[in-house]
Structures are given as C-alpha cells and as structure tokens.
Design a protein around this motif. Structure first.
Motif, PDB file in Angstrom:
ATOM      1  N   THR A  64     -26.856  -9.953 -29.234  1.00 24.97           N
ATOM      2  CA  THR A  64     -26.730 -10.676 -27.227  1.00 24.97           C
ATOM      3  C   THR A  64     -27.174 -12.395 -27.550  1.00 24.97           C
ATOM      4  OG1 THR A  64     -28.386  -8.557 -26.591  1.00 24.97           O
ATOM      5  CG2 THR A  64     -28.408 -10.792 -25.301  1.00 24.97           C
ATOM      6  N   THR A 121     -34.021  -6.271 -26.017  1.00 20.82           N
ATOM      7  CA  THR A 121     -32.341  -7.168 -25.733  1.00 20.82           C
ATOM      8  C   THR A 121     -31.633  -6.404 -27.343  1.00 20.82           C
ATOM      9  OG1 THR A 121     -32.614  -9.262 -26.374  1.00 20.82           O
ATOM     10  CG2 THR A 121     -31.746  -8.307 -23.870  1.00 20.82           C
ATOM     11  N   ASP A 167     -32.485  -1.755 -20.518  1.00 23.87           N
ATOM     12  CA  ASP A 167     -33.909  -2.311 -20.309  1.00 23.87           C
ATOM     13  C   ASP A 167     -34.497  -1.836 -19.616  1.00 23.87           C
ATOM     14  OD1 ASP A 167     -32.001  -3.586 -22.196  1.00 23.87           O
ATOM     15  OD2 ASP A 167     -30.837  -4.624 -20.692  1.00 23.87           O
ATOM     16  N   PHE A 186     -36.577 -11.375 -26.305  1.00 25.04           N
ATOM     17  CA  PHE A 186     -35.151 -11.498 -27.195  1.00 25.04           C
ATOM     18  C   PHE A 186     -35.420 -11.992 -28.286  1.00 25.04           C
ATOM     19  CE2 PHE A 186     -35.760 -16.021 -24.937  1.00 25.04           C
ATOM     20  CZ  PHE A 186     -34.974 -16.279 -26.002  1.00 25.04           C
ATOM     21  N   TYR A 190     -27.930 -12.777 -18.780  1.00 31.57           N
ATOM     22  CA  TYR A 190     -27.771 -11.354 -18.976  1.00 31.57           C
ATOM     23  C   TYR A 190     -28.515 -10.732 -17.913  1.00 31.57           C
ATOM     24  CZ  TYR A 190     -29.627  -7.899 -21.595  1.00 31.57           C
ATOM     25  OH  TYR A 190     -29.805  -5.884 -22.427  1.00 31.57           O
ATOM     26  N   GLN A 191     -27.199  -9.541 -18.035  1.00 29.42           N
ATOM     27  CA  GLN A 191     -28.091  -8.728 -16.695  1.00 29.42           C
ATOM     28  C   GLN A 191     -28.681  -7.418 -17.426  1.00 29.42           C
ATOM     29  OE1 GLN A 191     -27.177  -9.486 -13.707  1.00 29.42           O
ATOM     30  NE2 GLN A 191     -26.756 -11.401 -14.021  1.00 29.42           N
ATOM     31  N   LEU A 193     -29.630 -15.826 -23.441  1.00 32.15           N
ATOM     32  CA  LEU A 193     -30.405 -14.621 -22.136  1.00 32.15           C
ATOM     33  C   LEU A 193     -30.055 -15.548 -20.755  1.00 32.15           C
ATOM     34  CD1 LEU A 193     -33.526 -13.716 -22.755  1.00 32.15           C
ATOM     35  CD2 LEU A 193     -31.471 -12.518 -23.179  1.00 32.15           C
ATOM     36  N   GLU A 234     -35.681 -16.177 -19.036  1.00 30.49           N
ATOM     37  CA  GLU A 234     -35.413 -14.887 -18.549  1.00 30.49           C
ATOM     38  C   GLU A 234     -34.463 -15.062 -16.672  1.00 30.49           C
ATOM     39  OE1 GLU A 234     -37.582 -14.908 -22.504  1.00 30.49           O
ATOM     40  OE2 GLU A 234     -37.507 -15.765 -20.211  1.00 30.49           O
TER      41      GLU A 234
END
Length: 302
Positions: free
Chosen positions: A72, A68, A84, A45, A78-79, A75, A102
């Motif tokens: 965004t 990302t 990605d 990110f 974050y999915q 994270l 992450e």
C-alpha cells in the motif's frame, strides 16, 4: 417386597437427578465466549505492523493483523475498503501511526465505537509540513522516533491487556534495544559524511534528516504519485547545479521518471532511499530496510 425395591429404586433415581441439577456448572467470564478468546490487534500499515508484532511477540492468545495490503505504501489518501471494515469489526484494538496519517479515522471511530485505539505517535514532537499542510506524519523514519513509537505501543497495549502487561514490557525492551544498536551503527556510519545536502522524492524524510543532521534542499514530488510541473523540475535542476549536489534519492514505492529526468539534466547520481512503508513482513523487516539505507547513504554522501 417388590414394592419396596421399586420404591427405593425410584427414590435413588430422583436423588441422583436432584444432585446433578445442584452441581455448579462452569461459566465463562463476563463478555468471554469461545469465539473471542483471542485478542485481535489490527495495525494500520507496515511500520505499525512491524513494531506491534515485536511488542506482542509470543504472547498467548494475541493475534496481530495488518489491515492494508503489503504494498500500500503511505496512507495519505487511502480509502477504506469493505474488507478493511470487516477486519476492524473482528478486532478489539487498532494500532495507528497517528499525526494525521490515517485520514480515515473519523469513519473508523463512527462505525466501530468500541474499538480501542493505540496512537503510536503520542507525545512525539512533530515537524510542520510544507506550506498549508498539517504536521508531517512520517515519524517512524527516524530511528529515535521509531523507538518511542514502540514504547508507546507497548505501554498502551499493557494498559488495555493488563493480563499480559509484563510480556508486553519485556518485548518492548528487547526490540528497543535492537533499535538502539541500529541507531548507534547508523550514526557511526553517517555522522562523518562529507556532504550533508540531499534531494528527496517526497516529504517522507524530514525526521530522518533531523536525526542524522542532513539538509533537504529540495523535494521532487510534494504529493506522492503527483508528477512535478515543468517549472518545479526546472527549479530543482537549477538548485542542483548551483549547490553542486551529487545525489538524488528516489523511493522504491514510486515511479522514478521525474528523478531520472533531473539526473540526466544535472549529472547527479540517483540512489534509492526507503522510507519503510512497505517491506518484508517479519520482525526484523524495519531494521533490514534501515541497514540498507545506511549503506546507500555511506556511498552517496561520500
């Protein structure tokens, strides 16, 4: 006579073919193909992207891609999207913040076992999160820690791509020198501030507060995007009234509804402090954000 000429011609052709077959043909180095001459480095990110494009600046054959979308933010939850995973499948190196930021890394490692991971937070002392939370991962918000992250990235990329080790090292020194200038400037601006108590929007600023000797007396939203309860709002309002805090700090990535409510109830002024999780996709993006934070803090704390 004609038979001799014909025979000589045939022998000459055969000899030429034989020689061409014996010539050494050029070969690619093991594992190299035309398609993978570029070293693809993916970053998780925004702050990792800015650090990495500085470390890998102008190195031939090295391409840096941010995984990302630009807006965004952090994270935390974050999915990973199919896009990605496709981006990571084309990469050789993945630069991450680490420290638990992450949360999807188990999935990445299981699906991309050959992907080399660069952990930018390696060796940095972490701050414990609130309550039952793990370590706070917002390491880069401290200038000192951001400098160490850049050094970590530079060292690990040099080890993984030794052909360009000297260039990674030179770029790392150039960028950390810029960050050192920023750090000195910010300390000169903030260290003499009259007020040291602040209220922030969520848990993004403990490392920043540690760096500049600020005291976070309350956090409006512990979890990004989760509205505080009426009781939590009341507690924050009471803290501000008792401590006579004059400034609230919201973040540009999130709604300011709760902060506005508190400001209206207490008379405290609302400012925007940016944790640098989004911003301009350019080498000096992080520096510009921190310079803006410096100017805001000068006004808010004095």
């Amino acid at each position: 006579m004609r038979k001799n000429v014909l025979l000589i011609t045939i022998l000459a052709i055969v000899f030429t073919v034989f020689l061409s077959g014996c010539q050494v043909q050029p070969t690619m180095a093991p594992g190299k193909t035309e398609a993978n001459k570029t070293l693809n480095i993916v970053t998780s990110f925004y702050p990792m992207y800015i650090a990495t494009i500085n470390v890998a600046n102008n190195i031939p054959g090295v391409k840096v891609i941010n995984m990302t979308p630009p807006m965004t933010g952090c994270l935390h939850d974050y999915q990973l999207r199919p896009d990605d995973l496709k981006t990571l499948s084309d990469a050789q190196i993945f630069v991450i913040n680490g420290a638990g930021m992450e949360a999807f890394m188990d999935k990445v490692v299981s699906q991309q076992p050959n992907l080399k991971i660069v952990d930018a937070t390696k060796g940095i002392q972490l701050i414990k999160g609130h309550g039952e939370e793990g370590d706070n991962p917002h390491v880069w918000v401290s200038i000192t820690n951001a400098m160490q992250q850049v050094k970590n990235i530079g060292l690990q990329l040099a080890a993984l791509d030794p052909e360009h080790a000297a260039q990674y090292s030179a770029n790392t020194n150039i960028y950390t020198n810029k960050l050192e200038v920023l750090r000195v400037k910010m300390h000169q601006a903030i260290d003499g501030a009259k007020n040291r108590d602040i209220i922030t929007f969520h848990e993004a600023f403990p490392y920043f507060a540690q760096e500049f000797n600020l005291r976070i007396v309350s956090v409006i939203e512990r979890e990004p995007g989760s509205e505080p309860s009426a009781a939590e709002l009341a507690d924050t309002i009471e803290i501000i009234k008792k401590s006579n805090i004059k400034a609230l700090f919201s973040e540009p990535q999130y709604s300011v509804k709760a902060a506005e409510t508190i400001a209206n109830e207490t008379g405290a002024k609302m400012y925007t402090l940016d944790p640098a999780v989004t911003g301009p996709m350019e080498p000096n993006g992080y520096i510009k954000i921190m310079e803006s934070n410096m100017e805001i803090l000068q006004k808010a704390l004095n």
